[in-house]
Write a protein that holds these residues in place. Sequence first.
Motif, PDB file in Angstrom:
ATOM      1  N   TYR A 193       0.699  -1.168   0.185  1.00  0.00           N
ATOM      2  CA  TYR A 193      -0.151  -0.050  -0.103  1.00  0.00           C
ATOM      3  C   TYR A 193       0.945   1.183  -0.035  1.00  0.00           C
ATOM      4  CZ  TYR A 193      -4.510  -2.302   0.687  1.00  0.00           C
ATOM      5  OH  TYR A 193      -5.593  -3.049   0.277  1.00  0.00           O
ATOM      6  N   ARG A 226      -3.174  -2.626   7.056  1.00  0.00           N
ATOM      7  CA  ARG A 226      -2.576  -1.409   6.476  1.00  0.00           C
ATOM      8  C   ARG A 226      -1.927  -0.566   7.648  1.00  0.00           C
ATOM      9  NH1 ARG A 226      -7.710   0.586   3.132  1.00  0.00           N
ATOM     10  NH2 ARG A 226      -6.577   0.891   1.173  1.00  0.00           N
ATOM     11  N   THR A 232       0.372   5.078   4.166  1.00  0.00           N
ATOM     12  CA  THR A 232      -1.121   4.725   4.279  1.00  0.00           C
ATOM     13  C   THR A 232      -1.397   4.748   5.956  1.00  0.00           C
ATOM     14  OG1 THR A 232      -1.205   3.032   2.538  1.00  0.00           O
ATOM     15  CG2 THR A 232      -2.626   2.708   4.334  1.00  0.00           C
TER      16      THR A 232
END
Length: 166
Positions: free
Chosen positions: A30, A64, A96
């Motif tokens: 991410y 995340r 993120t």
Amino acid sequence: MAFRDELATFYRRNGFGEVIGSRPLTVPVYTGCILVPLPNIEARRRYLEYHDLHHLVTGYSVGRIGEGEISAWELGSGSMFISPALGLMNLIALSTGLLLEPRRMWCAFRRGCSSRNLSTARARAEVDAGRWVTIDDLRRYVIERPMHFAQPSSAVIRLSLWLFIR
């Protein structure tokens, strides 16, 4: 339970499989809120097992937010000074978390500033040689045991993160 057994359980529980150190050409990471395939560079492969041990000793997840927290923690504990490539990977993964939970990232960074990490050549050699038997042993070595790196650089990173969060 020996930390190697706990690490194997961690890999199975999180769907990483039994094999440590697989070598796909790219890995999904991410970047902000977008999943981007990044090259699986040698530096990532070199530090991956120790990064995963950091997850076990800190308790940060692999989602995340957890990846952002562990990256902030690793930056706080001096990863940028150990390897610029490792520091850059941490900054990418941190992006993120900064977007979604900036205060948690700041707390993880501050916690890292009062911790050691396992990314130095010496610490990696000690892990590989079996100096610590359990995760608790490893945790006592890592958590709240400061690495000694350049304070002016640390202050710049801290200030930059603080300004970004505000």
